[in-house]
Design an enzyme around this catalytic site. Structure first.
Site, PDB file in Angstrom:
ATOM      1  N   THR A  25       0.829  -1.211   0.000  1.00  0.00           N
ATOM      2  CA  THR A  25       0.000   0.000   0.000  1.00  0.00           C
ATOM      3  C   THR A  25       0.862   1.258   0.000  1.00  0.00           C
ATOM      4  O   THR A  25       0.470   2.286   0.527  1.00  0.00           O
ATOM      5  CB  THR A  25      -0.940  -0.001   1.227  1.00  0.00           C
ATOM      6  OG1 THR A  25      -0.149  -0.241   2.393  1.00  0.00           O
ATOM      7  CG2 THR A  25      -2.003  -1.061   1.115  1.00  0.00           C
ATOM      8  N   HIS A  52      10.792  -4.536 -39.830  1.00  0.00           N
ATOM      9  CA  HIS A  52       9.702  -5.503 -39.855  1.00  0.00           C
ATOM     10  C   HIS A  52      10.288  -6.910 -39.806  1.00  0.00           C
ATOM     11  O   HIS A  52      11.247  -7.186 -40.528  1.00  0.00           O
ATOM     12  CB  HIS A  52       8.898  -5.333 -41.148  1.00  0.00           C
ATOM     13  CG  HIS A  52       7.812  -6.352 -41.296  1.00  0.00           C
ATOM     14  ND1 HIS A  52       6.650  -6.297 -40.549  1.00  0.00           N
ATOM     15  CD2 HIS A  52       7.723  -7.463 -42.077  1.00  0.00           C
ATOM     16  CE1 HIS A  52       5.881  -7.335 -40.891  1.00  0.00           C
ATOM     17  NE2 HIS A  52       6.508  -8.051 -41.815  1.00  0.00           N
TER      18      HIS A  52
END
Ligand code: NAI
Length: 462
Positions: free
Chosen positions: A267, A441
Site C-alpha cells: 500500500t 519488420h
C-alpha cells in the site's frame, strides 16, 4: 578519520550512480552503506529479484499454455521453489558484486555501517567521524505500515518477505492494486496461488491512463487474479500460520473476512530518513516525510543534499539514478538537470505496462486540445507469432502542433518500446516524426509507429 569531497549515504540506484559519476568527474568520493551488499532495496529486495521471479514464472506459463500449440511436446515443468529462490539469489549476487567492482574501478571508498550526520560536513559511522565538503542523502524508502496489519515477513509480508516465502502459498491476499501488488501477485498466480487483490479505490494502478487501467485489469482477471475493489482493509492477523484479512466495502460498509496462507501488504512506501539526525540539524521535511530540496537537490542546511525516494517525486529507481547523475554534475560545477516531464513508468507483468508523459485524464482536466493515435498488438505480426496480441499502443499528441504529449503501452516489451517515445519527447518530436521513421519488420516497435500514424492519416494494419 578521512576527508572527502563527497560522502553519499546509501548505495541504492540513486547513491551508487551518484558516486560513480562523482568519481568520474574527479571528486574524492565515499559511500556509506550498512547492508552487507551494495545496490540498496532495488538490487537486494526489489526490482532485480522480482524480475528473476517474473521471468521464471513466465517461462512456466509459456510451457503450460503455448508450448503444445507450437509443437513443443513433453511434460510441463513443475516448480522447485528452493531452486527458483537460489536462481533469484544468484542474480542478486551477480549484480551487487558488479557494483562492488565498479566502486573499486572508480576508487570509491565503501564505508560499511549506518551513518548519521552530527553536523554539516561530518558523517558519523560507528565510532568514526568522516569529513566531506558535500553530503548527499540517498537513503531510499521503506514499506509504509498499514494500521491493524501485523507484518511478520513470514505470513504477512511486504515485498521483501514476498521474495523469500518458505513455499508457494496456496492462497495469497494482496492488499493494494499498485505496482508491487500486481507484479508479485501475478508471479504467484502463475506459480499456482489463488490470488485475491483488495484495493481501496475503484480502479487499479492509481494515476495511470484510464483506458490502460481497464484493459490491464481485464487481462489480469483473465490470468485468474480476483479483485475486490472499493474496499478498505481493516486488519490482518496470523493464527496457526494462517492469515485472516478483514476488509470493509466503501459503498455499504459491509465487512468480510478472508483466510489466506500469505498476505502481501503493498500500500505504498515512505521515505527512509530515521537515524540520520535530520531534526537536530534542522533539515526541513515535508508533511509526507520527504526531505525538502531546491531544484539543485540542496536541503535547508548548506552542504547537505538529498536525492531519490527520500525526496519528492515518483519512487522509481531510474528517477533516483538520473538525480544521482545530475547531483554529481552539480557538485562538480556543471549544469546537472533531470527532465521530470519525461520519466517513464513500467509495470513488469505479462503483458508489461508502460507510460510516459500525460494521461488522457490529465489532458482533459487541463482543457488541452489533443488527439489520440491507437494501435492494437492484434495487428502486429510479430506479436501474433509470439502469443502476445493482447494490448495496444496509445499516443497522445497536441491537436494543433502534433507534438507528443504522452504515451501509454500495454503489451509485449512495453517497458522497452516506451523509450523510443521518451527519446522523441526529449527532442520535442511530433507524432509525424515517429510515423516517418522507418521501423524494422517484423518487430513490436511497428505498433508504436502505427500508433503515431494513427495520429495523422491513419495506421496501415487496422
Ligand atoms: P502504490 O502506491 O503503487 O499502490 C498502493 C495501492 O494500495 C494503491 O492503489 C492504494 O489505493 C492502495 N491502498 C492503500 N491503502 C489501502 C487499504 N487500506 N486497503 C486497500 N488498498 C489500499 O504502492 P506500491 O505498489 O506499494 O509501490 C510503492 C512504490 O514503489 C511506488 O511508488 C511504486 O512506483 C514503486 N515501485 C515501482 C516499481 C516499478 O516501477 N516497476 C516496482 C515496485 C515498486
Amino acid at each position: 578519520m578521512s576527508t572527502y569531497d563527497v560522502i553519499i549515504i546509501g548505495a541504492g540506484p540513486g547513491g551508487y550512480v551518484c558516486a560513480i559519476r562523482c568519481a568520474q568527474l574527479g571528486l574524492k568520493t565515499a559511500v556509506v552503506e550498512g547492508r552487507e551488499t551494495l545496490g540498496g532495496t532495488c538490487l537486494n529486495v526489489g526490482c532485480i529479484p522480482s524480475k528473476a521471479l517474473l521471468h521464471a514464472s513466465h517461462m512456466l506459463h509459456e510451457a503450460e499454455t503455448n508450448f503444445a500449440t507450437m509443437g513443443l511436446k513433453g511434460k510441463s515443468p513443475s516448480v522447485d521453489w528452493s531452486q527458483m529462490l537460489a536462481y533469484k539469489d544468484d542474480v542478486i549476487g551477480q549484480n551487487t558484486k558488479g557494483i562492488e567492482f565498479l566502486f573499486k574501478k572508480n576508487k570509491i571508498d565503501w564505508i560499511k555501517g549506518w551513518a548519521s550526520i552530527p553536523a554539516a560536513g561530518k558523517v558519523k559511522v560507528g565510532d568514526e567521524v568522516h569529513e566531506a565538503k558535500h553530503i548527499v542523502i540517498a537513503t531510499g524508502s521503506d514499506s509504509a505500515a498499514l494500521p491493524g496489519v501485523e507484518v511478520d515477513e513470514k505470513v504477512i509480508v511486504t515485498s521483501t518477505g514476498a521474495l523469500a516465502l518458505s513455499s508457494v502459498p496456496k492462497s495469497l491476499v494482496v492488499i493494494g492494486a499498485g505496482v508491487i501488488g500486481l507484479e508479485l501477485g501475478s508471479v504467484y498466480r502463475r506459480l499456482g496461488s489463488e490470488v485475491t487483490v483488495i484495493e481501496y479505490l475503484d480502479a487499479i494502478t492509481p494515476g495511470m491512463d484510464g483506458e490502460v487501467q481497464k484493459t490491464f485489469k481485464r487481462l489480469l482477471e483473465k490470468q485468474g487474479l480476483t479483485f475486490v475493489m472499493g474496499a478498505a482493509v481493516q486488519s490482518a492477523t496470523v493464527k496457526a500460520k494462517k492469515a485472516s484479512v478483514t476488509y470493509k466495502l466503501r459503498k455499504d460498509d459491509s465487512e468480510t473476512t478472508l483466510q489466506a496462507d500469505a498476505v502481501l501488504v503493498a500500500t505504498g512506501r515512505k521515505p527512509h530518513t530515521e537515524g540520520l539526525g535530520l531534526d537536530a540539524l534542522g533539515v526541513t521535511l515535508s508533511k509526507r516525510g520527504q526531505i525538502e530540496t531546491d531544484a539543485h537537490y540542496a536541503t535547508s542546511v548548506a552542504g547537505i543534499y538529498a536525492i531519490g525516494d527520500a525526496i519528492a517525486g515518483p519512487m522509481l529507481a531510474h528517477k533516483a539514478e538520473d538525480e544521482g547523475m545530475a547531483m554529481a554534475e552539480i557538485l562538480a560545477g556543471k549544469a546537472g538537470h533531470v527532465n521530470y516531464g519525461v520519466i517513464p513508468g513500467v509495470i513488469y507483468t505479462h503483458p508489461e505496462v508502460a507510460n510516459v508523459g500525460q494521461t488522457e485524464e490529465q489532458l482533459k482536466e487541463a482543457g488541452r486540445a489533443y488527439k489520440v493515435g491507437k494501435f492494437s498488438f492484434m495487428g502486429n505480426g510479430r506479436a501474433k507469432a509470439n502469443f502476445a496480441g493482447d494490448g495496444f499502443v496509445k499516443i497522445l499528441a497536441d491537436n494543433a502542433t502534433d507534438r507528443i504529449l504522452g504515451a501509454h503501452i500495454i503489451g509485449p516489451a512495453a517497458g522497452d518500446l516506451i523509450h523510443e517515445i521518451c527519446v522523441a519527447m526529449e527532442f520535442g518530436a511530433a507524432a509525424e516524426d515517429l510515423a516517418r521513421t522507418c521501423h524494422a519488420h517484423p518487430t513490436y516497435s511497428e505498433a508504436v509507429r502505427e500508433a503515431a500514424l494513427a495520429c495523422g492519416d491513419g495506421p496501415i494494419h487496422s
